[in-house]
Design an enzyme around this catalytic site. Structure first.
Site, PDB file in Angstrom:
ATOM      1  N   LYS A  13       0.818  -1.217   0.000  1.00 57.59           N
ATOM      2  CA  LYS A  13       0.000   0.000   0.000  1.00 57.59           C
ATOM      3  C   LYS A  13       0.851   1.267   0.000  1.00 57.59           C
ATOM      4  O   LYS A  13       0.462   2.267  -0.592  1.00 57.59           O
ATOM      5  CB  LYS A  13      -1.001   0.001   1.159  1.00 57.59           C
ATOM      6  CG  LYS A  13      -0.374  -0.088   2.539  1.00 57.59           C
ATOM      7  CD  LYS A  13      -1.430  -0.289   3.608  1.00 57.59           C
ATOM      8  CE  LYS A  13      -0.796  -0.241   4.998  1.00 57.59           C
ATOM      9  NZ  LYS A  13       0.231  -1.303   5.226  1.00 57.59           N
ATOM     10  N   ARG A  88      -4.586   2.449  12.407  1.00 56.62           N
ATOM     11  CA  ARG A  88      -4.293   1.033  12.562  1.00 56.62           C
ATOM     12  C   ARG A  88      -5.054   0.421  13.736  1.00 56.62           C
ATOM     13  O   ARG A  88      -4.942  -0.772  13.977  1.00 56.62           O
ATOM     14  CB  ARG A  88      -2.795   0.842  12.822  1.00 56.62           C
ATOM     15  CG  ARG A  88      -1.969   0.480  11.593  1.00 56.62           C
ATOM     16  CD  ARG A  88      -0.517   0.349  12.035  1.00 56.62           C
ATOM     17  NE  ARG A  88       0.304  -0.393  11.132  1.00 56.62           N
ATOM     18  CZ  ARG A  88       1.058   0.126  10.178  1.00 56.62           C
ATOM     19  NH1 ARG A  88       1.049   1.413   9.945  1.00 56.62           N
ATOM     20  NH2 ARG A  88       1.826  -0.650   9.443  1.00 56.62           N
ATOM     21  N   ARG A 125      12.308  -7.570   1.647  1.00 52.68           N
ATOM     22  CA  ARG A 125      12.477  -6.122   1.732  1.00 52.68           C
ATOM     23  C   ARG A 125      13.705  -5.739   2.551  1.00 52.68           C
ATOM     24  O   ARG A 125      14.323  -4.707   2.309  1.00 52.68           O
ATOM     25  CB  ARG A 125      11.207  -5.558   2.385  1.00 52.68           C
ATOM     26  CG  ARG A 125      10.931  -4.143   2.151  1.00 52.68           C
ATOM     27  CD  ARG A 125       9.466  -3.824   2.387  1.00 52.68           C
ATOM     28  NE  ARG A 125       9.090  -3.916   3.785  1.00 52.68           N
ATOM     29  CZ  ARG A 125       7.917  -3.483   4.258  1.00 52.68           C
ATOM     30  NH1 ARG A 125       7.026  -2.966   3.443  1.00 52.68           N
ATOM     31  NH2 ARG A 125       7.630  -3.575   5.532  1.00 52.68           N
ATOM     32  N   ARG A 127      14.172  -4.687   5.674  1.00 50.44           N
ATOM     33  CA  ARG A 127      14.203  -3.615   6.658  1.00 50.44           C
ATOM     34  C   ARG A 127      14.533  -4.230   8.018  1.00 50.44           C
ATOM     35  O   ARG A 127      14.371  -5.427   8.210  1.00 50.44           O
ATOM     36  CB  ARG A 127      12.801  -2.967   6.695  1.00 50.44           C
ATOM     37  CG  ARG A 127      12.823  -1.475   6.719  1.00 50.44           C
ATOM     38  CD  ARG A 127      11.464  -0.910   6.378  1.00 50.44           C
ATOM     39  NE  ARG A 127      10.424  -1.351   7.302  1.00 50.44           N
ATOM     40  CZ  ARG A 127       9.133  -1.112   7.102  1.00 50.44           C
ATOM     41  NH1 ARG A 127       8.733  -0.478   6.030  1.00 50.44           N
ATOM     42  NH2 ARG A 127       8.245  -1.530   7.983  1.00 50.44           N
ATOM     43  N   ARG A 138       4.002  -9.038  13.375  1.00 52.12           N
ATOM     44  CA  ARG A 138       3.285  -7.900  12.774  1.00 52.12           C
ATOM     45  C   ARG A 138       2.016  -8.343  12.066  1.00 52.12           C
ATOM     46  O   ARG A 138       0.999  -7.648  12.103  1.00 52.12           O
ATOM     47  CB  ARG A 138       4.200  -7.144  11.812  1.00 52.12           C
ATOM     48  CG  ARG A 138       5.103  -6.177  12.559  1.00 52.12           C
ATOM     49  CD  ARG A 138       6.292  -5.768  11.757  1.00 52.12           C
ATOM     50  NE  ARG A 138       5.937  -5.081  10.536  1.00 52.12           N
ATOM     51  CZ  ARG A 138       6.733  -5.009   9.483  1.00 52.12           C
ATOM     52  NH1 ARG A 138       7.907  -5.589   9.503  1.00 52.12           N
ATOM     53  NH2 ARG A 138       6.361  -4.349   8.424  1.00 52.12           N
TER      54      ARG A 138
HETATM   55  P1  ADP Z   1       4.323  -1.643   6.664  1.00 50.80           P
HETATM   56  O1  ADP Z   1       4.491  -0.896   5.377  1.00 50.80           O
HETATM   57  O2  ADP Z   1       5.101  -2.892   6.725  1.00 50.80           O
HETATM   58  O3  ADP Z   1       2.879  -1.856   7.015  1.00 50.80           O
HETATM   59  P2  ADP Z   1       4.905   0.818   8.054  1.00 50.80           P
HETATM   60  O4  ADP Z   1       6.084   1.391   7.382  1.00 50.80           O
HETATM   61  O5  ADP Z   1       3.570   1.380   7.706  1.00 50.80           O
HETATM   62  O6  ADP Z   1       4.924  -0.762   7.827  1.00 50.80           O
HETATM   63  O7  ADP Z   1       5.048   0.909   9.658  1.00 50.80           O
HETATM   64  C1  ADP Z   1       6.174   0.374  10.315  1.00 50.80           C
HETATM   65  C2  ADP Z   1       5.938   0.312  11.822  1.00 50.80           C
HETATM   66  O8  ADP Z   1       5.640   1.626  12.337  1.00 50.80           O
HETATM   67  C3  ADP Z   1       4.751  -0.532  12.265  1.00 50.80           C
HETATM   68  O9  ADP Z   1       5.068  -1.902  12.367  1.00 50.80           O
HETATM   69  C4  ADP Z   1       4.410   0.106  13.630  1.00 50.80           C
HETATM   70  O10 ADP Z   1       5.279  -0.326  14.643  1.00 50.80           O
HETATM   71  C5  ADP Z   1       4.682   1.578  13.394  1.00 50.80           C
HETATM   72  N1  ADP Z   1       3.450   2.300  12.984  1.00 50.80           N
HETATM   73  C6  ADP Z   1       3.232   2.921  11.788  1.00 50.80           C
HETATM   74  N2  ADP Z   1       2.017   3.483  11.751  1.00 50.80           N
HETATM   75  C7  ADP Z   1       1.429   3.211  12.956  1.00 50.80           C
HETATM   76  C8  ADP Z   1       0.150   3.504  13.536  1.00 50.80           C
HETATM   77  N3  ADP Z   1      -0.777   4.190  12.880  1.00 50.80           N
HETATM   78  N4  ADP Z   1      -0.088   3.057  14.802  1.00 50.80           N
HETATM   79  C9  ADP Z   1       0.825   2.383  15.486  1.00 50.80           C
HETATM   80  N5  ADP Z   1       2.038   2.066  14.997  1.00 50.80           N
HETATM   81  C10 ADP Z   1       2.355   2.466  13.750  1.00 50.80           C
END
Ligand code: ADP
Length: 193
Positions: A13, A88, A125, A127, A138
């Protein structure tokens, strides 16, 4: 208008939101990117957030709402804001409804893919929060805490679904089309209070 990008980690996304924003002149707001900037800059918030991120846990709601609310409150009437990674949790979704200008939340686009695809993409990926153990955690957190938002937005009549297992270009054109359709239905009145 706000378009919420929903979907499991690894579903792509963020890639889709970035490409749509770039091609259409929309704004992409990724909470994951914002957090990684804080981590990179070594701020207090970043240091605190990193512990959660490295474990694959969600950063606490108050921190996340604080990051997003001001930005959303001050959005302009003609702006298209792609919210990637927020909300989230149900609490975040409710906070977003409070912060957003009346009628500004247009739709939630949910990207779907099988668990096998997700794990494969995440492990590819590389990371620091993409190790197998963290990735599996996750995904569990996603199923338990974030996936209920799909029904939340479905009940509001705002949900659109996109199969994210197809070719990236096809997903891309679907994404743009769905948001443009949402824009056509949004009442611009009241979008700025
Ligand atoms: P991905 O693209 O794998 O879904 P993101 O880059 O969006 O991961 O987010 C990485 C991490 O940042 C998440 O695993 C979480 O720990 C934290 N995070 C990001 N957005 C939120 C949110 N809205 N609420 C809580 N934690 C968040």
């Amino acid at each position: 208008m706000i378009a919420i990008f929903l979907g499991a980690p690894g579903v792509g996304k963020g890639t889709q939101a970035a490409a749509a924003a770039e091609s259409q002149g929309w704004t992409h707001l990724s909470t994951g990117d914002l957090l990684r900037q804080e981590v990179g800059a070594g701020t207090d918030l970043g240091l605190k957030a990193k512990e959660y991120m490295d474990r694959g846990d969600l950063v606490p709601d108050d921190v996340m709402v604080g990051m997003v609310a001001t930005r959303v409150e001050s959005m302009s009437a003609d702006e298209v804001l792609l919210l990637d990674g927020f909300p989230r949790t149900l609490a975040q979704a409710e906070a977003l409804h409070e912060a957003a200008p009346e009628g500004a939340i247009g739709l939630a686009v949910c990207f779907t893919a099988s668990d096998e695809t997700l794990v494969e993409r995440l492990l590819g990926r590389g990371r620091t929060d993409d190790t197998r153990e963290v990735v599996e955690h996750r995904l569990t957190v996603y199923r338990e805490t974030t996936e209920p938002l799909v029904d939340f937005y479905k009940d509001l009549g705002m949900l659109r679904e996109i199969n994210a297992e197809r070719e990236i270009k096809i997903i891309q054109s679907d994404t743009v089309e769905i948001i443009q359709a949402g824009l056509a239905h949004t009442n611009p009145q009241g979008a700025n209070g």
